[in-house]
Design a protein around this motif. Structure first.
Motif, PDB file in Angstrom:
ATOM      1  N   LEU A 167       0.838  -1.200   0.000  1.00  0.00           N
ATOM      2  CA  LEU A 167       0.000   0.000   0.000  1.00  0.00           C
ATOM      3  C   LEU A 167       0.872   1.248   0.000  1.00  0.00           C
ATOM      4  O   LEU A 167       1.873   1.319   0.728  1.00  0.00           O
ATOM      5  CB  LEU A 167      -0.893  -0.004   1.234  1.00  0.00           C
ATOM      6  N   CYS A 168       0.509   2.212  -0.828  1.00  0.00           N
ATOM      7  CA  CYS A 168       1.204   3.500  -0.817  1.00  0.00           C
ATOM      8  C   CYS A 168       0.532   4.400   0.216  1.00  0.00           C
ATOM      9  O   CYS A 168      -0.671   4.684   0.123  1.00  0.00           O
ATOM     10  CB  CYS A 168       1.145   4.152  -2.196  1.00  0.00           C
ATOM     11  N   ARG A 169       1.299   4.878   1.178  1.00  0.00           N
ATOM     12  CA  ARG A 169       0.726   5.697   2.230  1.00  0.00           C
ATOM     13  C   ARG A 169       0.552   7.152   1.801  1.00  0.00           C
ATOM     14  O   ARG A 169       0.009   7.959   2.551  1.00  0.00           O
ATOM     15  CB  ARG A 169       1.611   5.621   3.485  1.00  0.00           C
ATOM     16  N   SER A 170       0.999   7.481   0.613  1.00  0.00           N
ATOM     17  CA  SER A 170       0.804   8.843   0.102  1.00  0.00           C
ATOM     18  C   SER A 170      -0.496   8.980  -0.682  1.00  0.00           C
ATOM     19  O   SER A 170      -1.319   9.857  -0.422  1.00  0.00           O
ATOM     20  CB  SER A 170       1.985   9.259  -0.788  1.00  0.00           C
ATOM     21  N   CYS A 171      -0.709   8.090  -1.665  1.00  0.00           N
ATOM     22  CA  CYS A 171      -1.901   8.198  -2.508  1.00  0.00           C
ATOM     23  C   CYS A 171      -2.972   7.170  -2.173  1.00  0.00           C
ATOM     24  O   CYS A 171      -4.098   7.244  -2.674  1.00  0.00           O
ATOM     25  CB  CYS A 171      -1.528   8.093  -3.985  1.00  0.00           C
ATOM     26  N   GLY A 172      -2.638   6.176  -1.337  1.00  0.00           N
ATOM     27  CA  GLY A 172      -3.622   5.185  -0.924  1.00  0.00           C
ATOM     28  C   GLY A 172      -3.818   4.045  -1.898  1.00  0.00           C
ATOM     29  O   GLY A 172      -4.627   3.144  -1.654  1.00  0.00           O
ATOM     30  N   SER A 222      -2.964   0.559  -3.926  1.00  0.00           N
ATOM     31  CA  SER A 222      -2.231  -0.692  -3.711  1.00  0.00           C
ATOM     32  C   SER A 222      -1.787  -1.216  -5.067  1.00  0.00           C
ATOM     33  O   SER A 222      -2.400  -0.914  -6.095  1.00  0.00           O
ATOM     34  CB  SER A 222      -3.121  -1.728  -3.003  1.00  0.00           C
ATOM     35  N   CYS A 226       6.084   4.065  -5.438  1.00  0.00           N
ATOM     36  CA  CYS A 226       4.723   3.793  -5.883  1.00  0.00           C
ATOM     37  C   CYS A 226       4.602   3.999  -7.396  1.00  0.00           C
ATOM     38  O   CYS A 226       4.992   5.058  -7.904  1.00  0.00           O
ATOM     39  CB  CYS A 226       3.747   4.717  -5.156  1.00  0.00           C
ATOM     40  N   SER A 286       5.791   7.987  -4.916  1.00  0.00           N
ATOM     41  CA  SER A 286       6.168   8.135  -3.514  1.00  0.00           C
ATOM     42  C   SER A 286       6.981   6.922  -3.074  1.00  0.00           C
ATOM     43  O   SER A 286       6.786   5.814  -3.560  1.00  0.00           O
ATOM     44  CB  SER A 286       4.915   8.262  -2.653  1.00  0.00           C
ATOM     45  N   PHE A 299       6.943   5.983   0.075  1.00  0.00           N
ATOM     46  CA  PHE A 299       6.332   5.537   1.325  1.00  0.00           C
ATOM     47  C   PHE A 299       5.417   4.323   1.071  1.00  0.00           C
ATOM     48  O   PHE A 299       4.193   4.437   1.053  1.00  0.00           O
ATOM     49  CB  PHE A 299       5.544   6.686   1.982  1.00  0.00           C
ATOM     50  N   TYR A 349       4.016   0.631   2.110  1.00  0.00           N
ATOM     51  CA  TYR A 349       3.743  -0.104   3.342  1.00  0.00           C
ATOM     52  C   TYR A 349       3.340  -1.530   2.985  1.00  0.00           C
ATOM     53  O   TYR A 349       2.373  -1.749   2.256  1.00  0.00           O
ATOM     54  CB  TYR A 349       2.621   0.600   4.121  1.00  0.00           C
ATOM     55  N   MET A 391       1.684  -4.838   3.921  1.00  0.00           N
ATOM     56  CA  MET A 391       0.648  -5.165   4.904  1.00  0.00           C
ATOM     57  C   MET A 391       0.195  -6.617   4.782  1.00  0.00           C
ATOM     58  O   MET A 391       0.203  -7.197   3.701  1.00  0.00           O
ATOM     59  CB  MET A 391      -0.564  -4.239   4.706  1.00  0.00           C
TER      60      MET A 391
END
Length: 637
Positions: free
Chosen positions: A341-346, A348, A382, A387, A389, A391, A393
């Motif tokens: 998951l990208c924590r910048s744009c949300g 996956s 991403c 990005s 960032f 994650y 999961m």
């Protein structure tokens, strides 16, 4: 252009034997002591003696054998050598087992039907560790004594080494094995041995139900509830159901065995379609493992995070290892992380062919689709917004292995899942080492949950059980209950008591409550009431009609044509028709998927309605090449 498939041929090898005039006769020509010893060795041989192996024996050399051949004492010839899947594995010693009263009673009923040589279907409901396998083997003996043959089906390739070794120990070379992990040569040889009548006991997975056995007298379907018996691609079939039909046509006995029978099978036994047999106690009256539910909501509140292993499970693993006992950890998801998951744009990272996220496999540093096997290298940023960032999961077996290995560095840990099981020899080696106590803790998916008999396992831990409960399928509760009951049965099978710890965020769910108590009857009563209320099998016959095409509009247009034809064929309203709607897995392998479900209390009416509609749809320009009709589907995804 695809390369032409290699044609499988018999394996031919150079062999050696006594010349015809010299077999069993005293020698008149002068021989050295070494040559006489070689002659004596060959005289005592009962089968094919391969030249390459013979010259490796003590006192035998290639030159001595060649000299004897030149003098006419020996002769070389070409012999066919069958490729044996069990040639490199140890065969266990046969132990004389004393049957319990329950086993003896069940066996007596089975042998009585075998003696009469008629068809009869049995549901053998035996709790884990109750000795179902011994009943299977003794029934096979009775069948072989009648001059007939036997077939045993198991759901997983991982189980074939366990059962095939035991069958080989009892029946010797009369046993053949059939499954997809055999080499082409092994399959070729095993199939011919079966067809020629050289093997009269066959063990295998789903497709082994079509083995060319002659005069079949018994078919055993072990773990009959398992969904692996279902072929999920054209041609659709259920190995269990084919086994029943084949047994009926051959006037043979069919045994459906399970500790957690499919609801349909148990219902059939209650309504008299099958004769019900029960093994309600473990061998030597050993108690079932004590099961406990760990409320992960409480663990989250106390820890302030979502740990992979609850403190209770960590402590239990430590205590079990300190006592010199073994543990099993079940997580029915492979890989390291379930999605990225990208924590910048949300966003996956998803498969380009399927409407699902890619699973991260750390060992290969790639993302894999577990449906179409599309793979990409794990990105550093991403793909959507660049990005960094990202994650990772959702834990899988690979991540759990890493966490446990780090936490328990002194322990020897191994993992069994689809990734490690690709190499058959490696998988068999892991199970063998675990059985010998050389591995302290085994992590795996459902492949480790059934059929295995490890007497030193006293702890079973189950992680992320809730994933199975959340599947959009009316059988999700049943499958979760079955999986938990089966894996709980791996603990406490020896003299030591067992313990099972189940981590869950829904401890109040009825499937988990009944699994904790390992009470099949209680679960059945609650689940069957739900099925009846919602008009699901076994109270109705069910069909799934799937429309698959790269173009969504094209798939929908054809689905509407088929639906109109179904409505016309169902003018009396005898069927309940749902859809077309987007399937739970809306896109797989580059194709959009639309689904219709059809229910009817009358199976004949269901089939006739679908057949009439299919013919009508074809006449009305429906593209039948994109239509997939499945009766009695197991998976509605």
């Amino acid at each position: 252009m695809k390369p032409a498939a290699r044609k499988v041929k018999p394996r031919l090898r150079k062999a050696v034997r006594l010349s015809a005039p010299n077999r069993g006769l005293s020698q008149t020509k002068r021989l050295t002591m070494k040559q006489e010893a070689i002659i004596e060795l060959l005289r005592n041989e009962s089968g094919v003696t391969l030249h390459a192996e013979f010259i490796k024996r003590p006192g035998v050399s290639a030159s001595s054998v060649t000299t004897l051949a030149k003098r006419g004492f020996l002769e070389f010839y070409t012999a066919e050598v069958f490729r044996d899947p069990l040639s490199n594995t140890g065969i266990p010693e046969i132990k004389k087992l004393q049957l319990t009263d329950e086993q003896a009673d069940v066996l007596s009923k089975l042998q009585g039907v075998v003696e009469r040589g008629v068809y009869q279907g049995f549901l053998l409901h035996g709790i884990t560790g109750s000795g179902k396998t011994e009943v299977y083997i003794r029934t096979m003996k009775a069948v072989l004594e009648k001059g007939r043959s036997s077939l045993m089906l198991v759901p997983e390739i991982a189980l074939t080494p366990v059962f095939s070794k035991r069958l080989r120990a009892v029946f010797g070379r009369n046993v053949a094995i059939l499954h997809s992990s055999l080499s082409a040569g092994e399959r070729f040889d095993e199939w011919r041995r079966i067809r020629n009548g050289e093997a009269r006991v066959v063990i295998g997975t789903r497709s082994a139900v079509f083995a060319p056995l002659v005069d079949i007298g018994l078919i055993v379907v072990d773990e009959e509830h398992d969904t692996s018996y279902r072929q999920h691609e054209m041609p659709f079939y259920n190995g269990r159901d084919v086994a029943i039909v084949r047994a009926h046509n051959a006037d043979a006995v069919v045994i459906l065995g399970s500790a957690t029978p499919a609801l349909e099978s148990f219902h059939n036994a209650r309504t008299g379609k099958y004769e019900y047999l029960s093994l309600p106690k473990r061998i030597e009256n050993r108690p079932l493992a004590r099961a406990e539910l760990i409320d992960m909501r409480r663990v989250f509140k106390q820890a302030g995070k979502d740990p992979i292993l609850a403190p209770e499970l960590v402590e239990a693993i430590e205590d079990t290892h300190d006592r010199g006992e073994q543990s099993i950890i079940l997580l029915n998801r492979r890989g390291f992380s379930q999605f990225v998951l990208c924590r910048s744009c949300g966003e996956s990272i998803r498969c380009r062919n399927c409407d699902i996220t890619l699973t991260f496999h750390k060992r290969d540093n790639n993302l894999v689709c577990h449906y179409c096997n599309h793979q990409i290298e794990a990105p550093n940023e991403c793909p959507s917004c660049q990005s960094r960032f990202l994650y990772f999961m959702g834990e899988g077996t690979e991540q759990v292995e890493a966490v446990i290995q780090k936490r328990f560095a002194a322990m020897k840990i191994a993992r069994i899942d689809r990734d490690t099981a690709k190499i058959r020899v490696r998988m068999e080696k892991i199970f063998s080492e675990f059985g010998k106590g050389e591995i302290d803790l085994l992590i795996g998916t459902q492949m480790i949950a059934k059929g295995h008999d490890f007497h030193n396992v006293t702890l079973v831990g189950v992680i992320s059980v809730d994933a199975g409960l959340s599947m959009p399928d009316f059988r999700s509760a049943e499958r979760t209950f079955q999986l938990l009951t089966q894996v709980a049965g791996r603990a406490g099978r020896g003299e030591l008591p067992g313990r099972v710890l189940i981590q869950t965020y829904h401890p109040e769910h009825y499937a988990l409550r009944h699994a904790k108590e390992q009470s099949y009857d209680s679960f059945y009563e609650e689940e069957i009431a739900f099925r009846k209320r919602m008009h699901y099998p076994p109270f109705v016959a069910l069909a799934s009609i799937m429309f698959k095409h790269p173009n969504l509009n094209y798939a929908y247009t054809n689905a509407r044509i088929f639906r109109d034809c179904l409505d016309k064929a169902n003018s009396d309203g005898g069927c309940i028709i749902l859809g077309p709607a987007v399937a739970p897995l809306s896109r797989l392998r580059g194709e959009h998927r639309l689904q219709m479900l059809i229910k009817s209390k009358n199976r004949k009416q269901l089939r006739e309605t679908i057949e009439f509609a299919a013919a009508d749809a074809s006449a009305n320009s429906c593209d039948m090449k994109i239509v997939y009709i499945e009766i009695d589907p197991i998976n509605l995804l």
